[in-house]
Design a protein around this motif. Structure first.
Motif, PDB file in Angstrom:
ATOM      1  N   GLU A  99      52.172  12.960  73.246  1.00 32.41           N
ATOM      2  CA  GLU A  99      53.111  13.790  72.504  1.00 32.41           C
ATOM      3  C   GLU A  99      52.512  15.120  72.059  1.00 32.41           C
ATOM      4  O   GLU A  99      53.144  15.911  71.384  1.00 32.41           O
ATOM      5  N   LYS A 100      51.294  15.408  72.484  1.00 31.54           N
ATOM      6  CA  LYS A 100      50.574  16.598  72.023  1.00 31.54           C
ATOM      7  C   LYS A 100      51.326  17.900  72.333  1.00 31.54           C
ATOM      8  O   LYS A 100      51.514  18.733  71.444  1.00 31.54           O
ATOM      9  N   ALA A 101      51.785  18.086  73.554  1.00 33.16           N
ATOM     10  CA  ALA A 101      52.482  19.319  73.927  1.00 33.16           C
ATOM     11  C   ALA A 101      53.766  19.497  73.113  1.00 33.16           C
ATOM     12  O   ALA A 101      54.061  20.595  72.634  1.00 33.16           O
ATOM     13  N   ALA A 102      54.513  18.417  72.928  1.00 31.92           N
ATOM     14  CA  ALA A 102      55.747  18.503  72.141  1.00 31.92           C
ATOM     15  C   ALA A 102      55.445  18.838  70.684  1.00 31.92           C
ATOM     16  O   ALA A 102      56.167  19.626  70.061  1.00 31.92           O
ATOM     17  N   LEU A 103      54.378  18.263  70.142  1.00 34.50           N
ATOM     18  CA  LEU A 103      53.990  18.566  68.759  1.00 34.50           C
ATOM     19  C   LEU A 103      53.586  20.019  68.602  1.00 34.50           C
ATOM     20  O   LEU A 103      53.953  20.673  67.613  1.00 34.50           O
ATOM     21  N   ARG A 118      46.682  13.474  64.412  1.00 33.49           N
ATOM     22  CA  ARG A 118      45.447  12.923  64.979  1.00 33.49           C
ATOM     23  C   ARG A 118      45.774  11.796  65.948  1.00 33.49           C
ATOM     24  O   ARG A 118      46.797  11.126  65.808  1.00 33.49           O
ATOM     25  N   GLN A 119      44.867  11.603  66.892  1.00 33.54           N
ATOM     26  CA  GLN A 119      45.008  10.538  67.901  1.00 33.54           C
ATOM     27  C   GLN A 119      46.317  10.688  68.680  1.00 33.54           C
ATOM     28  O   GLN A 119      47.028   9.706  68.907  1.00 33.54           O
ATOM     29  N   SER A 176      55.731  16.331  57.424  1.00 28.18           N
ATOM     30  CA  SER A 176      56.370  15.261  58.206  1.00 28.18           C
ATOM     31  C   SER A 176      55.510  14.872  59.416  1.00 28.18           C
ATOM     32  O   SER A 176      55.455  13.699  59.784  1.00 28.18           O
ATOM     33  N   PHE A 177      54.839  15.848  60.030  1.00 29.13           N
ATOM     34  CA  PHE A 177      53.920  15.529  61.128  1.00 29.13           C
ATOM     35  C   PHE A 177      52.768  14.676  60.620  1.00 29.13           C
ATOM     36  O   PHE A 177      52.394  13.690  61.230  1.00 29.13           O
ATOM     37  N   ARG A 178      52.180  15.076  59.495  1.00 31.21           N
ATOM     38  CA  ARG A 178      51.036  14.351  58.951  1.00 31.21           C
ATOM     39  C   ARG A 178      51.440  12.932  58.562  1.00 31.21           C
ATOM     40  O   ARG A 178      50.690  11.997  58.802  1.00 31.21           O
ATOM     41  N   ASP A 179      52.623  12.774  57.975  1.00 34.33           N
ATOM     42  CA  ASP A 179      53.084  11.432  57.613  1.00 34.33           C
ATOM     43  C   ASP A 179      53.161  10.519  58.839  1.00 34.33           C
ATOM     44  O   ASP A 179      52.848   9.334  58.765  1.00 34.33           O
ATOM     45  N   GLN A 180      53.577  11.087  59.955  1.00 33.95           N
ATOM     46  CA  GLN A 180      53.755  10.279  61.159  1.00 33.95           C
ATOM     47  C   GLN A 180      52.467  10.140  61.971  1.00 33.95           C
ATOM     48  O   GLN A 180      52.222   9.079  62.549  1.00 33.95           O
ATOM     49  N   TYR A 181      51.643  11.190  62.018  1.00 29.31           N
ATOM     50  CA  TYR A 181      50.524  11.209  62.958  1.00 29.31           C
ATOM     51  C   TYR A 181      49.135  11.304  62.332  1.00 29.31           C
ATOM     52  O   TYR A 181      48.159  11.500  63.046  1.00 29.31           O
ATOM     53  N   ASP A 182      49.017  11.181  61.023  1.00 30.33           N
ATOM     54  CA  ASP A 182      47.698  11.234  60.395  1.00 30.33           C
ATOM     55  C   ASP A 182      47.594  10.101  59.382  1.00 30.33           C
ATOM     56  O   ASP A 182      48.200  10.156  58.308  1.00 30.33           O
ATOM     57  N   PRO A 183      46.828   9.067  59.682  1.00 29.20           N
ATOM     58  CA  PRO A 183      46.717   7.921  58.775  1.00 29.20           C
ATOM     59  C   PRO A 183      46.251   8.301  57.370  1.00 29.20           C
ATOM     60  O   PRO A 183      46.637   7.659  56.399  1.00 29.20           O
ATOM     61  N   SER A 184      45.459   9.349  57.238  1.00 28.34           N
ATOM     62  CA  SER A 184      44.991   9.739  55.899  1.00 28.34           C
ATOM     63  C   SER A 184      46.151  10.214  55.025  1.00 28.34           C
ATOM     64  O   SER A 184      46.124  10.034  53.809  1.00 28.34           O
TER      65      SER A 184
END
Length: 172
Positions: free
Chosen positions: A127-131, A122-123, A19-27
């Motif tokens: 939101e980095k700390a929360a992730l 990525r990028q 779910s993280f990758r779907d939201q935060y990784d375009p690949s």
């Protein structure tokens, strides 16, 4: 011409990171599953020859299949990732590929040190700390992700979707 990537696919990680990758990784949105990059970019797809495919098969056939666990969260300036432990077998694979294809350094040559990792987001800045907190909580609930990659994959992007062009089995 299309971009190519040599990677270890880690579908076992999808339950924790999907779910993280779907939201935060375009690949991920272009069909690339959870993976550990060995060489990117590799060779333009139009330049891949049967001889190169044979060399990839030969390299993989001489290396034991890596086993690892993903239990530690790491970061780069705008990336959150999971670290494979032990990392040494993956570094050895990337180094063997670099020896076989010296014009195509591990990590694309963009970084002085190759750090094996499975990118989760990525990028990300704000939101980095929360992730990181959420990913650590998921790992605590799920436990470490165990991976055993029986092969490495050659993946090709046509700028819309990633697809697998070849699998190269490791020594079993």
């Amino acid at each position: 011409m299309a971009r190519t990537l040599l990677a270890l696919l880690v579908p076992e990680a999808e339950a924790v990171v999907g779910s993280f990758r779907d939201q935060y990784d375009p690949s991920a949105r272009r069909g690339l599953g959870a993976h550990i990059t060995l060489i990117y970019p590799f060779i333009d797809s139009d330049l891949i020859t049967p001889g190169m495919m044979a060399r990839l098969r030969d390299v993989a056939a001489d290396i034991p299949a890596p086993m690892f666990r993903l239990a530690h969260v790491g970061t780069f300036p705008s990336v959150v990732w999971l670290a494979p432990e032990p990392a040494k077998p993956i570094i050895q694979i990337a180094s063997a590929l670099e020896r076989a294809f010296p014009d195509h350094p591990k990590g694309g040559g963009a970084f002085p040190d190759f750090v094996p990792h499975l990118s989760v987001a990525r990028q990300v800045q704000h939101e980095k700390a929360a992730l990181i907190n959420e990913l650590e909580a998921r790992l605590a609930d799920h436990g470490p992700v165990y991976g055993w990659c029986e092969s490495m994959s050659l993946l090709v992007s046509d700028n819309r979707r990633w697809h697998e062009q070849g699998q190269f089995p490791f020594l079993q």
